[in-house]
Design a protein around this motif. Structure first.
Motif, short mmCIF file in Angstrom:
data_model
loop_
_atom_site.label_atom_id
_atom_site.label_comp_id
_atom_site.label_asym_id
_atom_site.label_seq_id
_atom_site.Cartn_x
_atom_site.Cartn_y
_atom_site.Cartn_z
N PRO A 59 -7.54 0.81 -4.69
CA PRO A 59 -8.08 0.83 -5.22
C PRO A 59 -7.86 2.37 -6.94
O PRO A 59 -8.15 2.94 -6.64
N GLN A 60 -6.10 2.20 -7.13
CA GLN A 60 -5.58 3.33 -7.26
C GLN A 60 -6.27 3.42 -8.79
O GLN A 60 -5.95 2.49 -9.93
N GLY A 85 2.34 7.36 2.20
CA GLY A 85 1.80 8.78 3.54
C GLY A 85 2.58 9.18 3.10
O GLY A 85 2.86 10.85 3.69
N HIS A 86 3.81 9.11 2.69
CA HIS A 86 5.52 9.81 2.26
C HIS A 86 6.09 10.28 1.28
O HIS A 86 6.74 11.08 0.63
N LYS A 87 5.50 9.64 -0.19
CA LYS A 87 6.11 9.35 -1.27
C LYS A 87 4.62 9.17 -2.35
O LYS A 87 4.23 8.15 -2.35
N VAL A 88 3.61 10.93 -3.46
CA VAL A 88 2.91 10.83 -4.37
C VAL A 88 3.52 9.73 -5.64
O VAL A 88 4.39 10.30 -6.06
N ARG A 89 3.08 9.27 -5.98
CA ARG A 89 3.41 8.44 -7.07
C ARG A 89 1.72 8.35 -7.90
O ARG A 89 0.46 8.77 -7.73
N TYR A 136 -4.77 7.65 -2.69
CA TYR A 136 -4.46 6.77 -2.14
C TYR A 136 -3.93 6.99 -1.07
O TYR A 136 -4.07 7.15 -0.04
N ALA A 137 -2.73 7.83 -1.41
CA ALA A 137 -1.34 8.97 -1.02
C ALA A 137 -1.82 9.97 0.23
O ALA A 137 -1.94 9.91 0.97
N ALA A 138 -2.87 10.14 -0.57
CA ALA A 138 -4.23 11.05 0.22
C ALA A 138 -4.70 10.85 1.49
O ALA A 138 -4.57 11.53 2.29
N THR A 139 -5.09 9.78 1.08
CA THR A 139 -6.19 8.92 2.56
C THR A 139 -4.57 7.88 3.80
O THR A 139 -4.84 8.61 4.35
N LYS A 140 -3.63 7.93 2.84
CA LYS A 140 -2.53 7.72 4.09
C LYS A 140 -1.47 8.54 4.37
O LYS A 140 -1.20 8.64 5.98
N THR A 141 -1.25 10.07 3.67
CA THR A 141 -1.41 11.01 4.73
C THR A 141 -1.75 11.75 5.40
O THR A 141 -1.88 12.27 7.04
N ALA A 142 -3.42 11.65 5.32
CA ALA A 142 -4.13 11.76 6.56
C ALA A 142 -4.46 10.87 8.01
O ALA A 142 -4.33 11.16 8.56
N VAL A 143 -3.59 9.78 7.56
CA VAL A 143 -3.49 9.34 8.67
C VAL A 143 -2.19 8.93 9.41
O VAL A 143 -2.51 9.60 10.80
N ARG A 144 -0.82 9.74 8.35
CA ARG A 144 -0.01 10.13 9.65
C ARG A 144 0.02 11.95 10.26
O ARG A 144 -0.02 11.78 11.58
N VAL A 145 -1.41 12.26 9.91
CA VAL A 145 -1.64 13.99 10.08
C VAL A 145 -2.75 13.10 11.37
O VAL A 145 -1.83 14.28 12.11
N ARG A 203 14.82 -3.60 -1.21
CA ARG A 203 15.25 -3.43 -3.58
C ARG A 203 14.46 -2.29 -3.71
O ARG A 203 14.56 -2.05 -5.35
N GLN A 204 13.12 -2.00 -2.77
CA GLN A 204 12.83 -1.04 -3.31
C GLN A 204 13.26 0.67 -3.40
O GLN A 204 13.43 0.91 -2.67
N GLU A 205 12.51 0.94 -4.66
CA GLU A 205 13.78 2.22 -5.16
C GLU A 205 12.85 3.38 -4.50
O GLU A 205 13.54 4.49 -4.47
N PHE A 206 11.09 3.78 -4.10
CA PHE A 206 10.50 4.40 -4.00
C PHE A 206 10.67 4.84 -2.83
O PHE A 206 10.30 3.35 -2.09
#
Length: 245
Positions: free
Chosen positions: A94-95, A144-148, A154-163, A242-245
């Motif tokens: 839910p961004q 988890g690699h790139k914040v938009r 959401y990016a923070a939670t997915k970065t946490a999964v990687r950590v 085709r995804q740019e980001f």
């Protein structure tokens, strides 16, 4: 190629649709025995029947509740006496911009995307340590690699999964346990439906017009699982071409 999949007991969260459902279907085709969990039990039971699982291998599971995740893993142990793989897949997206202060959405993402993964790890780790084998697959994201913009939490939670996954990888080496992080880009799932802000949801759906099918993710799981036991595929990051980001 698939010798390391046949007969494996695989616990999958978030299996009522999207990535989890596609993976359950694919693994069942290859001879694995999925034990599936999700909140929508009607869809889970329909999936279990369709792919030839016993009804007892489908449990209503809310990964934000530790006891639900534990019960799912306990059921796999009861049915088969072991758990070879867990796919911690359940997630929400839910961004919204931080300035809108959608605190309840933030809390939901933390509960599902982070705590749900930790609960899955906690449920299987004692069994895998005792077995001296196992495979823990956690789902991160390109986020988890790139914040938009509008995606900070959401990016923070997915970065946490990687950590968490990298820390886990280092800790479980004495027990012969493998760990994999899979970070999908735009993949055709119901994930955009969890966005509560209409303008953000519209923007995300435009991005997802280039999404690859959920079966693409299932193929990544198959690749990681099918490696010889001495090979540990630690991270897979994939996007639509085709995804740019």
């Amino acid at each position: 190629m698939y010798e390391n999949i046949n007969g494996k007991i695989v616990v999958i969260t978030g299996a009522s649709s999207g990535l989890g459902e596609a993976t359950a279907r694919r693994l069942a085709q290859l001879g694995a025995r999925p034990v599936v969990g999700a909140r929508r039990i009607d869809r889970l039971l329909a999936l279990a029947k369709e792919i030839g699982l016993p009804e007892a291998a489908a449990l209503q599971t809310d990964v934000s509740r530790r006891e639900d995740v534990q019960r799912l893993v306990d059921q796999a142990m009861k049915l088969y006496g072991r758990v070879d793989v867990i796919l911690n897949n359940a997630g929400l997206m839910p961004q919204s911009p931080l300035e809108r202060c959608k605190v309840e959405d933030w809390e939901r993402m933390i509960d599902v995307n982070i705590k749900g993964v930790l609960y899955g790890i906690a449920a299987v780790l004692p069994h895998m340590k005792a077995q001296k084998s196992g495979h823990i697959i956690n789902v991160s994201s390109v986020a988890g690699h790139k914040v938009r913009q509008a995606g900070a939490v959401y990016a923070a939670t997915k970065t946490a999964v990687r950590v968490i996954s990298e820390g886990l990888r280092q800790e479980v080496k004495p027990y012969n346990i493998r760990t994999t992080i899979i970070s999908p880009g735009a993949t055709a799932t119901e994930l955009p439906d969890s966005i509560t802000e209409p303008d953000i949801a519209e923007n995300v759906r435009k991005i997802f017009e280039i999404a690859v099918p959920a079966s693409t993710f299932a193929d990544m799981v198959v690749f990681a699982m099918s490696q010889p036991d001495e090979v540990d595929v630690n991270e897979i990051l994939f996007r639509p071409t085709r995804q740019e980001f």
